[in-house]
Design a protein around this motif. Structure first.
Motif, PDB file in Angstrom:
ATOM      1  N   ARG A  50       5.528   9.361  -7.772  1.00 44.39           N
ATOM      2  CA  ARG A  50       6.149   8.644  -8.881  1.00 44.39           C
ATOM      3  C   ARG A  50       7.590   9.100  -9.008  1.00 44.39           C
ATOM      4  NH1 ARG A  50       3.158   4.461 -11.078  1.00 44.39           N
ATOM      5  NH2 ARG A  50       4.759   4.568 -12.686  1.00 44.39           N
ATOM      6  N   VAL A  51       8.512   8.145  -9.119  1.00 44.36           N
ATOM      7  CA  VAL A  51       9.930   8.464  -9.247  1.00 44.36           C
ATOM      8  C   VAL A  51      10.533   7.630 -10.372  1.00 44.36           C
ATOM      9  CG1 VAL A  51      10.257   9.148  -6.837  1.00 44.36           C
ATOM     10  CG2 VAL A  51      10.533   6.740  -7.480  1.00 44.36           C
ATOM     11  N   ALA A  52      11.586   8.151 -10.973  1.00 42.37           N
ATOM     12  CA  ALA A  52      12.270   7.374 -12.006  1.00 42.37           C
ATOM     13  C   ALA A  52      12.857   6.109 -11.407  1.00 42.37           C
ATOM     14  CB  ALA A  52      13.359   8.216 -12.670  1.00 42.37           C
ATOM     15  N   ARG A  53      13.428   6.260 -10.224  1.00 44.74           N
ATOM     16  CA  ARG A  53      13.954   5.112  -9.475  1.00 44.74           C
ATOM     17  C   ARG A  53      13.903   5.471  -7.994  1.00 44.74           C
ATOM     18  NH1 ARG A  53      18.745   6.596  -7.501  1.00 44.74           N
ATOM     19  NH2 ARG A  53      19.905   8.269  -8.551  1.00 44.74           N
ATOM     20  N   VAL A  71      15.602  12.553  -4.600  1.00 47.04           N
ATOM     21  CA  VAL A  71      15.210  12.487  -6.008  1.00 47.04           C
ATOM     22  C   VAL A  71      13.930  13.292  -6.190  1.00 47.04           C
ATOM     23  CG1 VAL A  71      16.256  10.211  -6.353  1.00 47.04           C
ATOM     24  CG2 VAL A  71      13.848  10.374  -5.699  1.00 47.04           C
ATOM     25  N   LEU A  72      13.706  13.776  -7.395  1.00 49.11           N
ATOM     26  CA  LEU A  72      12.481  14.498  -7.704  1.00 49.11           C
ATOM     27  C   LEU A  72      11.395  13.508  -8.101  1.00 49.11           C
ATOM     28  CD1 LEU A  72      13.879  17.509  -9.768  1.00 49.11           C
ATOM     29  CD2 LEU A  72      13.182  17.465  -7.355  1.00 49.11           C
ATOM     30  N   GLY A  73      10.168  13.802  -7.681  1.00 49.31           N
ATOM     31  CA  GLY A  73       9.052  12.915  -7.979  1.00 49.31           C
ATOM     32  C   GLY A  73       7.864  13.682  -8.522  1.00 49.31           C
ATOM     33  N   GLY A  74       6.848  12.936  -8.886  1.00 51.47           N
ATOM     34  CA  GLY A  74       5.607  13.513  -9.387  1.00 51.47           C
ATOM     35  C   GLY A  74       4.406  12.876  -8.724  1.00 51.47           C
ATOM     36  N   ASP A  75       3.253  13.148  -9.243  1.00 56.37           N
ATOM     37  CA  ASP A  75       1.955  12.658  -8.783  1.00 56.37           C
ATOM     38  C   ASP A  75       1.511  13.418  -7.535  1.00 56.37           C
ATOM     39  OD1 ASP A  75      -0.399  11.301  -8.295  1.00 56.37           O
ATOM     40  OD2 ASP A  75       0.449   9.310  -8.531  1.00 56.37           O
ATOM     41  N   GLY A  76       1.724  12.884  -6.340  1.00 55.53           N
ATOM     42  CA  GLY A  76       1.274  13.559  -5.130  1.00 55.53           C
ATOM     43  C   GLY A  76      -0.203  13.382  -4.849  1.00 55.53           C
ATOM     44  N   SER A  77      -0.858  12.424  -5.505  1.00 50.46           N
ATOM     45  CA  SER A  77      -2.293  12.207  -5.305  1.00 50.46           C
ATOM     46  C   SER A  77      -2.559  11.378  -4.060  1.00 50.46           C
ATOM     47  CB  SER A  77      -2.899  11.503  -6.522  1.00 50.46           C
ATOM     48  OG  SER A  77      -2.307  10.218  -6.698  1.00 50.46           O
ATOM     49  N   THR A  78      -3.752  11.517  -3.508  1.00 50.85           N
ATOM     50  CA  THR A  78      -4.194  10.691  -2.388  1.00 50.85           C
ATOM     51  C   THR A  78      -5.350   9.808  -2.854  1.00 50.85           C
ATOM     52  OG1 THR A  78      -5.668  12.462  -1.619  1.00 50.85           O
ATOM     53  CG2 THR A  78      -3.492  12.317  -0.606  1.00 50.85           C
ATOM     54  N   SER A 138       8.319   3.403  -8.767  1.00 57.55           N
ATOM     55  CA  SER A 138       9.355   3.683  -9.762  1.00 57.55           C
ATOM     56  C   SER A 138       8.828   3.485 -11.172  1.00 57.55           C
ATOM     57  CB  SER A 138      10.555   2.763  -9.529  1.00 57.55           C
ATOM     58  OG  SER A 138      10.229   1.430  -9.908  1.00 57.55           O
ATOM     59  N   ASP A 139       9.594   3.936 -12.150  1.00 54.25           N
ATOM     60  CA  ASP A 139       9.203   3.743 -13.552  1.00 54.25           C
ATOM     61  C   ASP A 139       9.121   2.270 -13.917  1.00 54.25           C
ATOM     62  OD1 ASP A 139       8.989   6.434 -13.968  1.00 54.25           O
ATOM     63  OD2 ASP A 139      10.907   6.658 -15.017  1.00 54.25           O
ATOM     64  N   ALA A 140       9.794   1.407 -13.154  1.00 48.66           N
ATOM     65  CA  ALA A 140       9.727  -0.036 -13.384  1.00 48.66           C
ATOM     66  C   ALA A 140       8.470  -0.654 -12.794  1.00 48.66           C
ATOM     67  CB  ALA A 140      10.957  -0.721 -12.801  1.00 48.66           C
ATOM     68  N   GLY A 141       7.657   0.173 -12.083  1.00 50.74           N
ATOM     69  CA  GLY A 141       6.414  -0.321 -11.503  1.00 50.74           C
ATOM     70  C   GLY A 141       6.561  -0.875 -10.106  1.00 50.74           C
ATOM     71  N   GLU A 142       7.783  -0.878  -9.558  1.00 51.35           N
ATOM     72  CA  GLU A 142       7.996  -1.396  -8.212  1.00 51.35           C
ATOM     73  C   GLU A 142       7.764  -0.285  -7.189  1.00 51.35           C
ATOM     74  OE1 GLU A 142       8.451  -4.506  -7.418  1.00 51.35           O
ATOM     75  OE2 GLU A 142       8.394  -5.069  -9.534  1.00 51.35           O
ATOM     76  N   CYS A 144       0.371 -22.068  -9.857  1.00 50.62           N
ATOM     77  CA  CYS A 144      -0.442 -21.234 -10.734  1.00 50.62           C
ATOM     78  C   CYS A 144       0.535 -20.417 -11.576  1.00 50.62           C
ATOM     79  CB  CYS A 144      -1.337 -20.296  -9.929  1.00 50.62           C
ATOM     80  SG  CYS A 144      -2.506 -21.125  -8.837  1.00 50.62           S
ATOM     81  N   ASP A 145       0.563 -20.645 -12.852  1.00 51.03           N
ATOM     82  CA  ASP A 145       1.538 -19.979 -13.707  1.00 51.03           C
ATOM     83  C   ASP A 145       1.313 -18.475 -13.731  1.00 51.03           C
ATOM     84  OD1 ASP A 145       2.722 -22.385 -14.367  1.00 51.03           O
ATOM     85  OD2 ASP A 145       1.422 -22.700 -16.112  1.00 51.03           O
ATOM     86  N   GLY A 146       2.413 -17.734 -13.773  1.00 50.14           N
ATOM     87  CA  GLY A 146       2.325 -16.293 -13.899  1.00 50.14           C
ATOM     88  C   GLY A 146       1.832 -15.890 -15.279  1.00 50.14           C
ATOM     89  N   GLU A 147       1.309 -14.658 -15.370  1.00 46.95           N
ATOM     90  CA  GLU A 147       0.819 -14.132 -16.638  1.00 46.95           C
ATOM     91  C   GLU A 147       1.758 -13.041 -17.129  1.00 46.95           C
ATOM     92  OE1 GLU A 147      -3.314 -13.157 -16.686  1.00 46.95           O
ATOM     93  OE2 GLU A 147      -3.875 -14.821 -15.370  1.00 46.95           O
ATOM     94  N   LYS A 148       2.059 -13.059 -18.411  1.00 46.47           N
ATOM     95  CA  LYS A 148       2.941 -12.067 -19.003  1.00 46.47           C
ATOM     96  C   LYS A 148       2.147 -10.784 -19.266  1.00 46.47           C
ATOM     97  CE  LYS A 148       6.478 -14.908 -19.372  1.00 46.47           C
ATOM     98  NZ  LYS A 148       7.722 -14.737 -18.587  1.00 46.47           N
ATOM     99  N   VAL A 149       2.401  -9.748 -18.485  1.00 50.18           N
ATOM    100  CA  VAL A 149       1.685  -8.485 -18.627  1.00 50.18           C
ATOM    101  C   VAL A 149       2.675  -7.331 -18.517  1.00 50.18           C
ATOM    102  CG1 VAL A 149      -0.466  -9.427 -17.691  1.00 50.18           C
ATOM    103  CG2 VAL A 149       1.176  -8.318 -16.159  1.00 50.18           C
ATOM    104  N   ASP A 150       2.259  -6.166 -18.961  1.00 50.33           N
ATOM    105  CA  ASP A 150       3.056  -4.954 -18.805  1.00 50.33           C
ATOM    106  C   ASP A 150       2.778  -4.366 -17.418  1.00 50.33           C
ATOM    107  OD1 ASP A 150       4.153  -5.089 -21.376  1.00 50.33           O
ATOM    108  OD2 ASP A 150       2.406  -4.071 -22.245  1.00 50.33           O
ATOM    109  N   VAL A 151       3.803  -4.336 -16.581  1.00 53.57           N
ATOM    110  CA  VAL A 151       3.627  -3.880 -15.200  1.00 53.57           C
ATOM    111  C   VAL A 151       3.719  -2.364 -15.143  1.00 53.57           C
ATOM    112  CG1 VAL A 151       4.560  -3.967 -12.865  1.00 53.57           C
ATOM    113  CG2 VAL A 151       4.556  -6.026 -14.282  1.00 53.57           C
ATOM    114  N   VAL A 152       2.657  -1.751 -14.610  1.00 49.71           N
ATOM    115  CA  VAL A 152       2.612  -0.303 -14.416  1.00 49.71           C
ATOM    116  C   VAL A 152       2.854   0.050 -12.961  1.00 49.71           C
ATOM    117  CG1 VAL A 152       1.131   1.751 -14.550  1.00 49.71           C
ATOM    118  CG2 VAL A 152       1.074   0.040 -16.384  1.00 49.71           C
ATOM    119  N   ASP A 153       2.217  -0.698 -12.054  1.00 49.49           N
ATOM    120  CA  ASP A 153       2.291  -0.374 -10.623  1.00 49.49           C
ATOM    121  C   ASP A 153       1.872  -1.619  -9.860  1.00 49.49           C
ATOM    122  OD1 ASP A 153       2.074   0.613  -8.047  1.00 49.49           O
ATOM    123  OD2 ASP A 153       0.750   2.277  -8.556  1.00 49.49           O
ATOM    124  N   THR A 154       2.751  -2.127  -8.986  1.00 47.66           N
ATOM    125  CA  THR A 154       2.438  -3.345  -8.219  1.00 47.66           C
ATOM    126  C   THR A 154       1.673  -3.066  -6.936  1.00 47.66           C
ATOM    127  OG1 THR A 154       4.584  -3.238  -7.096  1.00 47.66           O
ATOM    128  CG2 THR A 154       4.458  -4.554  -9.117  1.00 47.66           C
TER     129      THR A 154
END
Length: 328
Positions: A31-34, A42-49, A114-118, A267-277
């Motif tokens: 996980r990175v801020a950007r 850049v510094l990151g977090g998580d590191g899970s498999t 990233s923090d934006a979920g991308e 197919c219309d898109g759905e408005k959702v809060d994106v965490v991780d794509t």
């Protein structure tokens, strides 16, 4: 790998199986801020498999959507193999066609979110590169089955899988991700070809379709995102050069669908809060395949895939973010 503990898919009432031929990976997340710029640290977090791979993701999604699913692929003879198949097994996917390759590591994907979920992803093929023609021989396909392929195993095996599926009368779903040099006949056999806008432009170049855009598929803006109307025209162009049907996914904007003798639709898109794509496109593909195998038409299948993909982006990871509500 050993058949111990494996499950065997049986066709469910009212439909055929989903047979996924593709990659099985372990995803290493950061996980990175950007995302870093070239040459930047850049510094990151998580590191899970966690379990991943486009093929495995699609198989899990199809199983969670109610299909009887067979996974065809390879893992290494390392400890990561069990991680790679763990959620496939939990979802009830038939793993009897998953082969363990001696001396090879299980496929690995390095994913930064990233923090934006991308996300950005680097895939190390490992055992996925060892999937061979013998692995896709004698799949015992029927006309009720839906065969799903992607681009993370050898190209010649993908082409052979699709050719075999066509001979058996099975329906083929081709996800041109990542973009690889598939035989044009493989792309034309897709029903549907599922691609994002960039992959759609690559398919258009391969098949000689003329993209209806500012510079065409080979122009300087060929890699630029397209809007819904332009995506619909591109989907129609691909159908015009022989692709059986086309679905172009557009992230939060939804998806457009085209088929011969049918007006393209959205197919219309759905408005959702994106965490991780991560894995959301695979969730779309697997869910769409399950609906097709159950007898759904292309519209209902794409709409169901669109809803599942929108749900997936609201959670972290790939397979873990899918709809497990009905599973133990």
């Amino acid at each position: 790998m050993s058949g111990a503990g494996m499950t065997t898919a049986t066709t469910k009432a009212g439909g055929g199986r989903v047979v996924v031929v593709g990659s099985i990976n372990v995803d290493l997340f950061a996980r990175v801020a950007r995302h870093p710029l070239p040459g930047e640290t850049v510094l990151g977090g998580d590191g899970s498999t966690r379990p991943g791979g486009k093929g495995a993701n699609q198989a899990v999604a199809a199983a969670l959507a109610g299909a009887a699913v067979v996974m065809v692929g390879c893992v290494g003879d390392d400890a990561q193999a069990e991680v790679g198949v763990s959620l496939l097994r939990r979802a009830g996917v038939d793993l009897t066609r998953v082969r363990e390759v001696a001396g090879s590591p299980t496929g690995l994907a390095l994913i930064t979110v990233s923090d934006a979920g991308e996300n950005s992803i680097i895939v190390i093929s490992g055992a996925n590169a060892k999937v061979g023609h013998d692995d896709v021989a004698d799949l015992d396909l029927t006309a009720d089955d839906v065969v799903v392929v992607q681009g993370e195993i050898p190209v010649d095996v993908v082409d052979a899988t699709v050719a075999g599926a066509r001979r058996a009368g099975a329906r083929v779903v081709v996800n041109l991700a990542p973009v690889v040099d598939l035989d044009p006949a493989t792309l034309r056999a897709a029903d549907p070809l599922v691609v994002n806008e960039h992959e759609a432009l690559a398919a258009a170049r391969t098949l000689g379709a003329v993209a209806d855009g500012p510079d065409g598929p080979d122009g300087p803006d060929a890699a630029a995102p397209v809007d819904t109307a332009a995506a619909a025209r591109l989907a129609e162009d691909l159908v015009a050069v022989g692709v059986a049907s086309v679905v172009i996914t557009l992230g939060g904007a939804g998806a457009v669908v085209a088929a011969p003798d049918t007006l393209s639709f959205t197919c219309d898109g759905e408005k959702v809060d994106v965490v991780d794509t991560t894995g959301a496109g695979d969730c779309f593909v697997g869910t769409l395949a399950a609906e097709l195998a159950a007898g759904g038409d292309l519209r209902s299948s794409a709409e169901r895939g669109n809803t599942a993909g929108a749900k997936a982006v609201q959670g972290r990871g790939a397979q873990e973010s899918y709809d497990w509500e009905e599973k133990p």
